[in-house]
Design a protein around this motif. Structure first.
Motif, PDB file in Angstrom:
ATOM      1  N   ALA A 351     -24.649  -5.380  61.462  1.00 41.26           N
ATOM      2  CA  ALA A 351     -23.420  -4.491  61.346  1.00 41.26           C
ATOM      3  C   ALA A 351     -22.454  -4.760  60.364  1.00 41.26           C
ATOM      4  N   GLU A 352     -22.277  -6.296  60.346  1.00 45.32           N
ATOM      5  CA  GLU A 352     -21.475  -6.673  59.202  1.00 45.32           C
ATOM      6  C   GLU A 352     -21.806  -6.478  57.634  1.00 45.32           C
ATOM      7  N   ALA A 353     -23.087  -6.507  57.711  1.00 44.27           N
ATOM      8  CA  ALA A 353     -23.755  -6.611  56.373  1.00 44.27           C
ATOM      9  C   ALA A 353     -23.605  -4.787  55.818  1.00 44.27           C
ATOM     10  N   ARG A 354     -23.934  -4.063  56.790  1.00 46.49           N
ATOM     11  CA  ARG A 354     -23.755  -2.626  56.600  1.00 46.49           C
ATOM     12  C   ARG A 354     -22.373  -2.126  56.227  1.00 46.49           C
ATOM     13  N   ARG A 355     -21.444  -2.858  57.174  1.00 44.53           N
ATOM     14  CA  ARG A 355     -19.891  -2.376  56.538  1.00 44.53           C
ATOM     15  C   ARG A 355     -19.619  -2.887  55.179  1.00 44.53           C
ATOM     16  N   TYR A 356     -20.057  -3.991  54.758  1.00 41.82           N
ATOM     17  CA  TYR A 356     -19.738  -4.737  53.571  1.00 41.82           C
ATOM     18  C   TYR A 356     -20.368  -3.908  52.625  1.00 41.82           C
ATOM     19  N   ALA A 357     -21.705  -3.515  52.894  1.00 44.37           N
ATOM     20  CA  ALA A 357     -22.381  -2.428  51.725  1.00 44.37           C
ATOM     21  C   ALA A 357     -21.745  -1.227  51.672  1.00 44.37           C
ATOM     22  N   GLN A 358     -21.345  -0.797  52.626  1.00 42.49           N
ATOM     23  CA  GLN A 358     -20.358   0.475  52.422  1.00 42.49           C
ATOM     24  C   GLN A 358     -19.290   0.418  51.929  1.00 42.49           C
ATOM     25  N   THR A 359     -18.820  -0.500  52.055  1.00 46.42           N
ATOM     26  CA  THR A 359     -17.214  -0.820  51.305  1.00 46.42           C
ATOM     27  C   THR A 359     -17.501  -0.853  49.743  1.00 46.42           C
ATOM     28  N   ALA A 360     -18.787  -1.557  49.650  1.00 46.08           N
ATOM     29  CA  ALA A 360     -19.105  -1.838  48.124  1.00 46.08           C
ATOM     30  C   ALA A 360     -19.361  -0.322  47.566  1.00 46.08           C
ATOM     31  N   ARG A 361     -20.022   0.533  48.121  1.00 43.67           N
ATOM     32  CA  ARG A 361     -20.416   1.919  47.834  1.00 43.67           C
ATOM     33  C   ARG A 361     -19.239   2.587  47.668  1.00 43.67           C
ATOM     34  N   GLU A 362     -18.278   2.640  48.469  1.00 40.50           N
ATOM     35  CA  GLU A 362     -17.102   3.288  48.337  1.00 40.50           C
ATOM     36  C   GLU A 362     -16.101   2.820  47.169  1.00 40.50           C
ATOM     37  N   ILE A 363     -16.297   1.621  46.893  1.00 43.49           N
ATOM     38  CA  ILE A 363     -15.541   1.000  45.739  1.00 43.49           C
ATOM     39  C   ILE A 363     -16.108   1.473  44.354  1.00 43.49           C
ATOM     40  N   TYR A 364     -17.314   1.470  44.370  1.00 43.83           N
ATOM     41  CA  TYR A 364     -18.030   1.722  43.115  1.00 43.83           C
ATOM     42  C   TYR A 364     -19.378   2.669  43.204  1.00 43.83           C
ATOM     43  N   PRO A 365     -19.126   3.847  43.429  1.00 44.91           N
ATOM     44  CA  PRO A 365     -20.056   5.043  43.942  1.00 44.91           C
ATOM     45  C   PRO A 365     -21.197   5.350  43.026  1.00 44.91           C
ATOM     46  N   GLN A 366     -20.991   4.924  41.744  1.00 46.74           N
ATOM     47  CA  GLN A 366     -22.007   5.236  40.546  1.00 46.74           C
ATOM     48  C   GLN A 366     -22.886   4.024  40.431  1.00 46.74           C
ATOM     49  N   GLU A 367     -22.727   3.015  41.007  1.00 42.54           N
ATOM     50  CA  GLU A 367     -23.572   1.642  41.016  1.00 42.54           C
ATOM     51  C   GLU A 367     -24.541   1.686  42.143  1.00 42.54           C
ATOM     52  N   ALA A 368     -25.653   1.260  41.632  1.00 43.32           N
ATOM     53  CA  ALA A 368     -26.894   1.545  42.657  1.00 43.32           C
ATOM     54  C   ALA A 368     -27.219   0.410  43.696  1.00 43.32           C
ATOM     55  N   GLN A 369     -26.829  -0.938  43.321  1.00 45.95           N
ATOM     56  CA  GLN A 369     -27.397  -1.875  44.067  1.00 45.95           C
ATOM     57  C   GLN A 369     -26.857  -1.891  45.777  1.00 45.95           C
ATOM     58  N   ALA A 370     -25.604  -1.513  45.849  1.00 56.04           N
ATOM     59  CA  ALA A 370     -25.118  -1.289  47.054  1.00 56.04           C
ATOM     60  C   ALA A 370     -25.768  -0.215  47.921  1.00 56.04           C
ATOM     61  N   VAL A 371     -26.202   0.904  47.334  1.00 57.57           N
ATOM     62  CA  VAL A 371     -27.101   1.657  48.064  1.00 57.57           C
ATOM     63  C   VAL A 371     -28.389   1.249  48.554  1.00 57.57           C
ATOM     64  N   LYS A 372     -28.988   0.366  47.510  1.00 60.56           N
ATOM     65  CA  LYS A 372     -30.397  -0.224  47.865  1.00 60.56           C
ATOM     66  C   LYS A 372     -30.263  -1.158  49.018  1.00 60.56           C
ATOM     67  N   LEU A 373     -29.197  -1.979  49.131  1.00 61.38           N
ATOM     68  CA  LEU A 373     -28.904  -2.824  50.048  1.00 61.38           C
ATOM     69  C   LEU A 373     -28.552  -2.105  51.439  1.00 61.38           C
ATOM     70  N   THR A 374     -27.843  -1.036  51.409  1.00 60.75           N
ATOM     71  CA  THR A 374     -27.687  -0.212  52.476  1.00 60.75           C
ATOM     72  C   THR A 374     -29.179   0.317  53.263  1.00 60.75           C
ATOM     73  N   ALA A 375     -30.073   0.569  52.213  1.00 61.77           N
ATOM     74  CA  ALA A 375     -31.106   0.748  52.671  1.00 61.77           C
ATOM     75  C   ALA A 375     -32.015  -0.138  53.602  1.00 61.77           C
ATOM     76  N   SER A 376     -31.930  -1.333  52.715  1.00 63.97           N
ATOM     77  CA  SER A 376     -32.630  -2.395  53.549  1.00 63.97           C
ATOM     78  C   SER A 376     -32.064  -2.943  54.872  1.00 63.97           C
ATOM     79  N   VAL A 377     -30.705  -2.710  55.042  1.00 61.50           N
ATOM     80  CA  VAL A 377     -30.068  -2.781  56.221  1.00 61.50           C
ATOM     81  C   VAL A 377     -30.522  -1.983  57.412  1.00 61.50           C
ATOM     82  N   ARG A 378     -30.570  -0.820  56.676  1.00 60.30           N
ATOM     83  CA  ARG A 378     -30.923   0.337  57.733  1.00 60.30           C
ATOM     84  C   ARG A 378     -32.376   0.166  58.429  1.00 60.30           C
ATOM     85  N   LEU A 379     -33.334  -0.254  57.330  1.00 61.48           N
ATOM     86  CA  LEU A 379     -34.649  -0.706  57.774  1.00 61.48           C
ATOM     87  C   LEU A 379     -34.516  -1.709  58.974  1.00 61.48           C
TER      88      LEU A 379
END
Length: 452
Positions: A351-379
Motif C-alpha cells: 500500500a505504501e509502495a503504491r502511494r509513493y509510486a502514485q505520488t511520483a507519477r503525479e509529480i512527473y506524469p511524462q516519466e515512465a518508470q513510476a508507471v512501470k513500478l505501479t504495474a509491478s505493485v498492482r501485480l
C-alpha cells in the motif's frame, strides 16, 4: 524447494491462475527481461586523425542507436530534470563548444537527468546525459565545459563505433528492465542508481580512448574561451569522490576508467600548451547562479545516494530511513518518491509502495518508470487488470520496451486471457532475448500448444 534463481519462481503459472502472486514473484517479474541486438561493422576514417579505424557501427547505426535507445536510458536514469533553467544552461555551454567539433553529421544535445549517481555519457551520435549527481559535484563552468568536451571527443573520434568493431560485441537494447541476476529476489534493488546507468548500452571505453577524449575535450574548451585547468580540476574532483563516495561513481569507473595519470596529463598540458588560458575566468559565479535550483536539492540527492547504496547492500531499513530523509527535505522530488516506492515494494509494504509510486507519477506524469513500478505493485496486489492498464500507459510514454511486452503477457495470463497472453509472449520472443523471461514465455506457449 530449491530452484535456479535465474529461472521463473517455481509454480508461478499456478499462482497467476489463482491471482496469488508472492512478493518474490513480482520482484522477479520486475527484473526478468533483457535483449540484444546486433549492429553492422567495417572500416572507416577517423574524423579526428584521418586514419583508418575499425568500426562496429555505420553512421546510420549511430543515429539509430541514439534515436531508439537514448529515451530508454534517460528513463532508466529517471528522466530529464524538471528544471528548464539548468537544462538551458548546460545546452548553452555545449553550444559554445560545438564550433570545435570535427564531425558535422552529428546533432549534439545534452540533458541533465534525475539520476543521483555521478556520471555523464554520450550515445554514439551525440545525445548526452549528465546526471544531477555530477552537476552537484562540479564547482564551475570550466569543469562543465571539460565534461561536455570530453563526451564530444568520444563522439568526434567515433569511440563507441570503434569499441563495437574491436570487441565484436553486440549492443544491449535497453528495455527498462534489468537483467535477472543470480539472486533474482534482489536484482531490482542491486541495479539501482549508479549500478544501472549508462552501462548496458554504451561502450566501455579503453584507456587510450579516454586519453584521446581528454585531449580533445581540453582542446575544445580552450578554443571556446575556458581555462585549461578546468579539465585538471574535473579529474581532481572525480578522484576525490572516488575516495570519499566510491559507490556513486561505480558506473563512471566501468565506462570511463579514471586514473591519476590522466589528471597529471591534463595538468601538464594546461601548464604548457595551454598556459595562455590559465588566467581566464572559470565561470564559477555563472555556474552557481545557473544551478541554484538544483543545488537546493543537494541534501535530498545525498540522502538518495545513501539510500541507493543501502539498497544495493540489501539494507532495507536503512534505505527506507534515507529516502524518508530525502522526502522530508524535498517532498516533491520524483527520484526520492520513486526510490521510496521501490524500497517499500521490496519490504512487502505494498500500500505504501503504491502511494509513493502514485505520488511520483503525479509529480512527473511524462516519466515512465513510476508507471512501470505501479504495474509491478498492482501485480503484487493481485490486480492484473490494473497492472495491464498501467503497462499500456507505460507503453504510451516509452514505446519499444520489450520488458513491458513480457509483463503484458503475464498480466493477461493473470486475467485468464490465454490468447492475449500468448500473443505478447510470442512478441517478446521476437526480440531474440535469451533470459529467464524468454524461458518462461517459451514454456507457457508450449504448455498452451501455441507457436512462438
Amino acid at each position: 524447494m530449491n530452484h535456479d534463481d535465474n529461472a521463473a519462481p517455481h509454480q508461478l503459472d499456478q499462482r497467476l491462475a489463482r491471482n496469488r502472486l508472492s512478493r518474490r514473484d513480482t520482484l522477479w517479474l520486475f527484473a526478468a527481461a533483457s535483449s540484444l541486438g546486433g549492429l553492422s561493422s567495417g572500416c572507416s576514417t577517423s574524423p579526428v586523425t584521418g586514419k583508418k579505424i575499425l568500426v562496429g557501427m555505420s553512421r546510420a547505426d549511430e543515429r539509430a542507436v541514439d534515436k531508439e535507445h537514448a529515451p530508454h536510458q534517460f528513463s532508466a536514469d529517471l528522466g530529464v530534470v524538471q528544471d528548464a533553467a539548468v537544462n538551458n544552461y548546460v545546452a548553452d555551454v555545449l553550444q559554445r563548444l560545438l564550433p570545435q567539433a570535427q564531425r558535422q553529421d552529428v546533432s549534439f544535445s545534452a540533458r541533465v537527468l534525475n539520476a543521483n549517481y555521478v556520471n555523464a555519457y554520450t550515445f554514439p551520435a551525440g545525445t548526452m546525459g549528465v546526471t544531477r549527481g555530477i552537476m552537484l559535484e562540479m564547482e564551475d563552468e570550466a569543469q562543465l565545459a571539460a565534461l561536455l568536451g570530453h563526451e564530444m571527443g568520444h563522439v568526434n573520434a567515433r569511440h563507441s563505433a570503434q569499441s563495437q568493431g574491436k570487441e565484436l560485441i553486440t549492443t544491449a537494447a535497453l528495455f527498462g528492465l534489468s537483467v535477472a541476476l543470480s539472486d533474482s529476489k534482489w536484482s531490482p534493488l542491486i541495479d539501482l542508481g549508479g549500478q544501472i546507468g549508462a552501462s548496458a548500452l554504451l561502450a566501455r571505453y579503453s584507456r587510450s580512448h579516454e586519453r584521446e577524449a581528454d585531449a580533445l575535450g581540453q582542446k575544445y574548451m580552450v578554443a571556446a574561451g575556458y581555462p585549461a585547468q578546468g579539465m585538471t580540476q574535473l579529474h581532481e574532483l572525480l578522484l576525490a569522490t572516488e575516495k570519499g563516495k566510491p559507490n556513486i561513481l561505480e558506473t563512471m569507473f566501468s565506462s570511463h576508467p579514471l586514473s591519476q595519470e590522466r589528471r597529471d596529463t591534463a595538468a601538464r598540458l594546461a601548464e604548457t600548451a595551454y598556459a595562455a588560458s590559465l588566467s581566464r575566468p572559470n565561470g564559477r559565479e555563472r555556474y552557481m547562479d545557473s544551478t541554484a535550483g538544483l543545488r537546493r536539492l543537494a541534501p535530498a540527492v545525498l540522502a538518495c545516494q545513501n539510500g541507493e547504496t543501502a539498497l544495493s547492500r540489501k539494507q532495507l531499513p536503512e534505505a527506507e530511513r534515507q529516502f524518508a530523509a530525502a522526502l522530508r527535505h524535498t517532498p516533491t522530488d520524483y527520484a526520492a518518491n520513486l526510490r521510496m516506492a521501490q524500497s517499500q515494494h521490496a519490504m512487502g509494504k505494498l500500500a505504501e509502495a503504491r502511494r509513493y509510486a502514485q505520488t511520483a507519477r503525479e509529480i512527473y506524469p511524462q516519466e515512465a518508470q513510476a508507471v512501470k513500478l505501479t504495474a509491478s505493485v498492482r501485480l503484487a496486489q493481485n490486480d492484473p487488470a490494473g497492472a495491464l492498464a498501467d503497462l499500456q500507459q507505460f507503453d504510451r510514454l516509452l514505446p519499444g520496451d520489450a520488458g513491458a511486452v513480457f509483463l503484458k503477457g503475464v498480466a493477461n495470463e493473470g486475467l485468464g486471457q490465454r490468447q492475449a497472453a500468448g500473443k505478447y509472449f510470442a512478441q517478446y520472443l521476437k526480440s531474440e532475448a535469451d533470459d529467464p523471461a524468454a524461458k518462461y514465455a517459451k514454456k507457457r506457449l508450449a504448455d498452451w500448444g501455441m507457436k512462438p
